[in-house]
Design an enzyme around this catalytic site. Sequence first.
Site, PDB file in Angstrom:
ATOM      1  N   LYS A   1       0.828  -1.199   0.000  1.00  0.00           N
ATOM      2  CA  LYS A   1       0.000   0.000   0.000  1.00  0.00           C
ATOM      3  C   LYS A   1       0.873   1.264   0.000  1.00  0.00           C
ATOM      4  O   LYS A   1       0.690   2.157  -0.829  1.00  0.00           O
ATOM      5  CB  LYS A   1      -0.917  -0.007   1.233  1.00  0.00           C
TER       6      LYS A   1
ATOM      7  N   ARG B   1      -3.287   3.007   8.569  1.00  0.00           N
ATOM      8  CA  ARG B   1      -3.583   1.704   7.967  1.00  0.00           C
ATOM      9  C   ARG B   1      -2.339   0.832   7.902  1.00  0.00           C
ATOM     10  O   ARG B   1      -1.230   1.332   7.697  1.00  0.00           O
ATOM     11  CB  ARG B   1      -4.048   1.894   6.509  1.00  0.00           C
TER      12      ARG B   1
ATOM     13  N   GLY C   1      -8.018  -7.389   4.557  1.00  0.00           N
ATOM     14  CA  GLY C   1      -8.929  -7.568   5.681  1.00  0.00           C
ATOM     15  C   GLY C   1      -8.325  -8.241   6.884  1.00  0.00           C
ATOM     16  O   GLY C   1      -8.990  -8.492   7.880  1.00  0.00           O
TER      17      GLY C   1
ATOM     18  N   MET D   1      -5.571  -7.251   8.696  1.00  0.00           N
ATOM     19  CA  MET D   1      -5.018  -6.389   9.736  1.00  0.00           C
ATOM     20  C   MET D   1      -5.906  -5.162   9.925  1.00  0.00           C
ATOM     21  O   MET D   1      -6.936  -5.015   9.276  1.00  0.00           O
ATOM     22  CB  MET D   1      -3.590  -6.017   9.377  1.00  0.00           C
TER      23      MET D   1
ATOM     24  N   ARG E   1      -3.462  -1.649  -6.189  1.00  0.00           N
ATOM     25  CA  ARG E   1      -2.622  -2.859  -6.132  1.00  0.00           C
ATOM     26  C   ARG E   1      -2.984  -3.746  -7.316  1.00  0.00           C
ATOM     27  O   ARG E   1      -4.067  -3.581  -7.903  1.00  0.00           O
ATOM     28  CB  ARG E   1      -2.843  -3.602  -4.821  1.00  0.00           C
TER      29      ARG E   1
ATOM     30  N   HIS F   1      -4.515 -43.119  -3.869  1.00  0.00           N
ATOM     31  CA  HIS F   1      -4.797 -43.824  -5.125  1.00  0.00           C
ATOM     32  C   HIS F   1      -5.927 -43.159  -5.876  1.00  0.00           C
ATOM     33  O   HIS F   1      -5.854 -42.933  -7.080  1.00  0.00           O
ATOM     34  CB  HIS F   1      -5.148 -45.294  -4.824  1.00  0.00           C
TER      35      HIS F   1
ATOM     36  N   ARG G   1       6.486 -48.942 -18.338  1.00  0.00           N
ATOM     37  CA  ARG G   1       7.018 -49.475 -17.087  1.00  0.00           C
ATOM     38  C   ARG G   1       6.575 -50.921 -16.901  1.00  0.00           C
ATOM     39  O   ARG G   1       5.389 -51.234 -17.057  1.00  0.00           O
ATOM     40  CB  ARG G   1       6.528 -48.647 -15.901  1.00  0.00           C
TER      41      ARG G   1
ATOM     42  N   SER H   1      13.999 -42.202 -14.810  1.00  0.00           N
ATOM     43  CA  SER H   1      12.792 -41.417 -14.624  1.00  0.00           C
ATOM     44  C   SER H   1      12.516 -41.404 -13.126  1.00  0.00           C
ATOM     45  O   SER H   1      12.392 -42.457 -12.500  1.00  0.00           O
ATOM     46  CB  SER H   1      11.644 -42.063 -15.394  1.00  0.00           C
TER      47      SER H   1
ATOM     48  N   ASN I   1       6.730 -39.832  -6.415  1.00  0.00           N
ATOM     49  CA  ASN I   1       5.754 -40.225  -5.390  1.00  0.00           C
ATOM     50  C   ASN I   1       6.418 -41.162  -4.389  1.00  0.00           C
ATOM     51  O   ASN I   1       6.411 -40.920  -3.183  1.00  0.00           O
ATOM     52  CB  ASN I   1       4.565 -40.977  -6.007  1.00  0.00           C
TER      53      ASN I   1
ATOM     54  N   TYR J   1      12.885 -34.095 -19.446  1.00  0.00           N
ATOM     55  CA  TYR J   1      11.442 -33.895 -19.569  1.00  0.00           C
ATOM     56  C   TYR J   1      10.747 -34.124 -18.240  1.00  0.00           C
ATOM     57  O   TYR J   1      11.325 -34.701 -17.320  1.00  0.00           O
ATOM     58  CB  TYR J   1      10.850 -34.846 -20.620  1.00  0.00           C
TER      59      TYR J   1
END
Lengths: 897, 897
Positions: A27, A97, A106, A108, A347, A465, A642, A788, A792, A875
């Site tokens: 601000k 402010r 909103g 503070m 802003r 899954h 795979r 690769s 996960n 990739y």
Amino acid sequence: MEISKDIYEFGRHTDGEASMRALLGGKGANLAEMARIGLPVPPGFTITTEICNRYYKDGNTLSQDIWGNTKAAVKNLETQQGKIFGDRDNPLLFSVRSGARESMPGMMDTILNLGLNDETVLGQVKKSGNERFAYDCYRRFIQMYGDVVLGVKAKDENSKDPFEEALDAAKEKARVQVDTELSADNLKELIASYKKIIVEHTGKEFPQDVFEQLHGAICAVFESWNNERAIVYRRKYRIPSEYGTAVNVQCMVFGNMGNNCATGVAFTRNPATGKKEFYGEYLINAQGEDVVAGIRTPNPIANLKRDMPVVYDQLVNVCKTLESHFRDMQDFEFTIENDKLYMLQTRNGKRTGLSAIRIAVEMVEEGLIDKKAAIQRIPADSISTLLVPIFDIKSKGQVRSIASGLPAGPGAASGSIYFSAKKAEEMHGKGENVILCRIETSPEDIRGMLAAEGILTSRGGVSSHAALVARQMGKVCVCGAGKLGIDYSLKKIFIDDTVINEGDPISIDGTTGEVFIGKLETAPSEVNQVLQGSLIPEKSYTYRLFNTVMEWADGYRRLGIRTNADSPKQARVAMQLGAEGIGLCRTEHMFFENDRIDHMREMILADSTAERETALAKLEPLQRGDFEGIFKEMKGFPVTIRLLDPPLHEFLPHDATAIELLSQKLHVDQEKMKLRVASLKEANPMLGHRGCRLGISYPEITRMQARSIFKAAADVTQAGVKVDLEIMVPLTAFPAEMKNQTDIIHGVAKEIISETGMQIKYKVGTMIEIPRACFCADEIAKDAQFFSFGTNDLTQTCLGMSRDDVNGFLPKYFDLEILKTNPFASIDLVGVGGLIKMACERGRSTRPDIKLGICGEHGGDPDSIKLCHQYGLTYVSCSPNRVPVARLAAAQAVLSE
Amino acid sequence: MEISKDIYEFGRHTDGEASMRALLGGKGANLAEMARIGLPVPPGFTITTEICNRYYKDGNTLSQDIWGNTKAAVKNLETQQGKIFGDRDNPLLFSVRSGARESMPGMMDTILNLGLNDETVLGQVKKSGNERFAYDCYRRFIQMYGDVVLGVKAKDENSKDPFEEALDAAKEKARVQVDTELSADNLKELIASYKKIIVEHTGKEFPQDVFEQLHGAICAVFESWNNERAIVYRRKYRIPSEYGTAVNVQCMVFGNMGNNCATGVAFTRNPATGKKEFYGEYLINAQGEDVVAGIRTPNPIANLKRDMPVVYDQLVNVCKTLESHFRDMQDFEFTIENDKLYMLQTRNGKRTGLSAIRIAVEMVEEGLIDKKAAIQRIPADSISTLLVPIFDIKSKGQVRSIASGLPAGPGAASGSIYFSAKKAEEMHGKGENVILCRIETSPEDIRGMLAAEGILTSRGGVSSHAALVARQMGKVCVCGAGKLGIDYSLKKIFIDDTVINEGDPISIDGTTGEVFIGKLETAPSEVNQVLQGSLIPEKSYTYRLFNTVMEWADGYRRLGIRTNADSPKQARVAMQLGAEGIGLCRTEHMFFENDRIDHMREMILADSTAERETALAKLEPLQRGDFEGIFKEMKGFPVTIRLLDPPLHEFLPHDATAIELLSQKLHVDQEKMKLRVASLKEANPMLGHRGCRLGISYPEITRMQARSIFKAAADVTQAGVKVDLEIMVPLTAFPAEMKNQTDIIHGVAKEIISETGMQIKYKVGTMIEIPRACFCADEIAKDAQFFSFGTNDLTQTCLGMSRDDVNGFLPKYFDLEILKTNPFASIDLVGVGGLIKMACERGRSTRPDIKLGICGEHGGDPDSIKLCHQYGLTYVSCSPNRVPVARLAAAQAVLSE
């Protein structure tokens, strides 16, 4: 060390600018910038964010020197404005402010009309000639100050705010409906009540000393940086607490002095759609807080043209000035005091995904920004909002939201609820739209998931899954909706005192995680309609936006983008969305189709290698057909297949009835089958007999799969289709595992190449998903032509966290900020990132041209894609629907270098 | 590059020596060495192990130059011996033997009497004056050569060896019982039959050319390096295949020329007991192969004093010479030809654990070796053989061995079999010796395991729960005896066609893995009797050996040795065995005692923090008592207490009946309990809600544990007992986890120190058992004052292997040499070792004096201890019974530097 100033002025004299947002807050920096470019900004000054940190360091006190500087700045303003702070005739009033580096709307506190007291209010009356206005300002100030600085609040959640209570009483007494109807005398009485409230709550009088008021207000704003709302917000948006907030002290201007006054908020373009239009709302004779308070309904900004045509035109010009200066869509606040326009804030406007895209593209076309800026400005994820079917927002209001879970597969889906994959498939076959609801899903449910419009689970997180497969398939999915009590045997969901029965209609919003009782309508996205040929491109502006962004992104990115696809159909979708190959084709999903599962089970239940080979022989031609379909679809783009990965027990039924049925079907002794099922059960299947461990224990499985693959490759090559094949060995941890499987694969390749006389271009590589593999990546690379990263599983092993079980503690971890991001959504930089880096370096040390990719779910996550780019991977591979996101994120990774 | 010679001679001219065993093999090097020191060795030459590798590199052929050198060496021998190879009048005969770097007894091939043919046999007749002898040599040679070089074998497992068949036929025809009774004529006929067999099987005549014979024999020895037996043996003993074997061509001496001839094997000390005595056996008028063939029973060596007193005295002197030269117990072969002694081989003798210790200690006392050599020469594991009760070997023969499993907890145990922990405990309470038999065990079984003499499981490996706890408790354990079909409902074991019923007596040998039907008697070791005070030290020579070795070891080692102990009793045992502190005190085992489990369950089933705190309050004084007991026992030695680690569901019952009973007992609604049990169930509990994740989710648990610990510490401090306390946070992966738990612990410490006014010396540290923790060890070390590597879990996560599930594929991995050692037994150097190294470096970078230890099961494994020493850890911690092994291994680690 450069010591920065404590206080920066703006208005007549301005020493800040837009680039100083870290120090001045958004601000403050933008007020300075607006002042610099000649926009009408009420003058004021900004106390920096560094002072906020100093404030906390000094034990929540404002040091003497800063307070001295503040008073000096006030003096400057008095001189400029020809008013005196605290003067009974010509009082200077301030707004105070907060303003942090990142916008925290909103969160503070703000105090208006500061500087009023029993004496200055008289000066205000005199100067404005409007007694009611002056006393209204005063009572507003006392109320705000009492709340924010003095901490006068409602006693508890059930009580009313004491000031609101007094206000209601005053309205009651005056027999009026709204605040604005209170007369000056009413307001004077109200002020007296307010003062009493303050004495009652704090034991002290409301401060009449204006400098005491200012000191209190500044401290209160600093304190509000650490209020609970602000902390929660920062956690959510990952804003570090050491940023701090600045405090803006600004001369008051009044939108509430009469009917030639107003206040409003506006956007330079429509933040929802991105359309280039002046968009916003305003209230005549009101202070800023009234616009957001919702007591009076604000007017659309277009009406201002009629109410105040001159100011309206000024505002339209302000829009142009702001955009041409800030070169982005602006969200600003303004006040009109006696027909004079003042800018109170500007802003960059928050916007929807669609809006972000449209604004970026159109600003390039308007010459406001270049393509690089446009690409960097679109949150990569937002591109996917162009692809998902969505609920009509209106219809949401008409049905009941009963629960919420993790938004795991974006989009909207409605249908009748079913609790088993079999039933879901059956009802889908009868033409019903189906929502498959499970406590959690497993590979056995694949066909039911395929048949369903959406998937709803009561357990499992964003990487469960259900979520994984749902995204892979582009299915709508809400998972981990813990409030649902799913009872398979009764075929009911219990939730609070509602019961949902099998077949009841429900709707799930995979973008928000909401679950509704009843059916909401959906429509496919235009982009998909164009890509699938059911809509011509020229008819869809959304498609044009999509296509433009994608073309630009492709011009910058260096990472290849592949997809995780298990079927020709998924491959086709991904190719339409711009994939350049398949990075992960999981062969196990193919085993669940039709009667294949029975051959698979026959194989698993076999007593000897010979029996196993007989069962495998039945699967071989089927797998071969699958691969042919995929090769044909991919037309020479690389396809990474795979080998079998999941533990064998995932293919077997587990409950007694299903085992009985299967034993009859396969003519296998039931007791034997029970024993075999039990013997395959594992304590930690994630760390069990799976991946290449299967292919090593049962080399006949690897041989069968290699034969299917190479025969399919030979067949389609003969038919004139190009094939670029990569065979991937899963879960290696030891170089000798890789050698073992590579030897089998090369052996089969040699056989089939010599049988068929076809030249088949292929590579053999491995999935890196075990920490140990990263340590010996140099050795593994002797046999592996590509890596690769299966991020996960690498996340599960490196962090010691089962993705199916993390919901037990991850929410608490986020609450406590132990974790800031979900490591199953974005790659954990320290651990998993460290392992990937190590594996890349060691892999390249053996084989400098080694192909490096990633095929975990992280392949579609922008932050992770950036990391992959930094590590120099070849990739990323992600689910088909994430391909556009990945294309965009890959371009952004280049541009952020 | 130095090019070594192909061929080394020994005998009159000797150019090899004992230090060249890598090149000459053990046999060749020691033949050379014996020749050097003047022992009577028949001359010969050694073709080096490098030639073996060259042989394989050249496609299994002997190159021309080597063959040329071989012929030259033969020529030298002819000159020396005054005999000619292949000469019909004065033939030189050879033995051709393998000899690898590491002794591989019986694994490779040997050919004797080479150089005999239809003509030279006549010369042999003439020279020996013994026609029968000469023809017997010839027929033996043809038989060996036919088998080893020409590959004439039995058709299949059910057929007899064709040569043996012919020999039997010859004996039948001659109507004699044993070979030695066959006359020269019988033997000539037999030779004719043998030659026919060779033509039938190979299509070629038996070679009459002696050089062809020699060439074939050398190649056959090289080939035998890769026969199946040899490969299996090498795998078992981790001998690299690239070592290769040497070939020793040596002039024949004959123990079978008459009654002044003999052959034998002997040891310079008793290899079973280590006693200093001349030990061995011999046969008069026999060739070496007869001693081992078992047709004639050899005589104890003592008898030779009567049969051939001069040679006996020579042999006694040979023993002295050998030991004083080789400075180790020797196992040697000799032949006596016409009263003349020849030494054919010597090597360091294999020995039992007990024997290794006794020999090492006594050799130091005799001044043969120094203490360092003694310490290095005792396999560290062997010290534990002094500690375990054992079965009387004789009684083993009288009962049936019905199955075998992994020898997981060494020792011997007999008792009645029971299938549940409860029943085992009950029957133990009634005074019965009990063997607890489970498919696999879980923490719920602890009390039953405690009550049992031994534990038998049909599933799980060397690191399964059963094995781990068994070793921790010093219990006998055989696990993973897959042949056992355990049926809990019928309370029976089915195995082949035997049924074992509940209560039947069985015996298990945890040292060998054998399972017996029936009861075998056991006795505690003398060492333990002394340590426990039931035997005075002077009465036990074994104890003296034990104590001597331990004292020597403690003089060298730098690693501290601690123990994993959960109770005062375990701590006491470990301290008696030399532990210097507790490296891992698991608090969870304490929760299973008596009615604590119910409080624990109450805590787990609590709906709110308040309810949970109520249940925890009941546990607090109990835990406090536990800790007091341990502190008192440890008398100021460090005690590392790990906070609650296992997932909560491990404390709950899982079957419907048990849940029903518990719900009645705790007055909790049964359905609610079922839901809670179900909700705590995890897909991969190893990677689930456990470790510090519990303490973070439920800080009240950490607080309760910290309070118990500090209050106990304050109490015993007040009572004048020193306390050196280390509190260990389990399973950290993120620095913020450590910070969170450390803050709680320090907070509680502060409270209690101020409450009690006691000074408590304590550290807070963490268990490093997640790969990620190693990457951010520098950050974690900011709050952690020590690291203890939990190598069990670190192995599971780093290798992606669940220790409960590895039995599905690890055996195959060993078969295929993908893994050479079990990573749950010895630390995986590449992955886990890499992580430990990283964590040590990073931890030290933040806190140079950080205490580093290891408390996984690897802490008792000598190879792992060596690694720990190399990484510069402060201590290793192992189960009480492994403490002496660790002391010894830690000394060896220093000495091997």
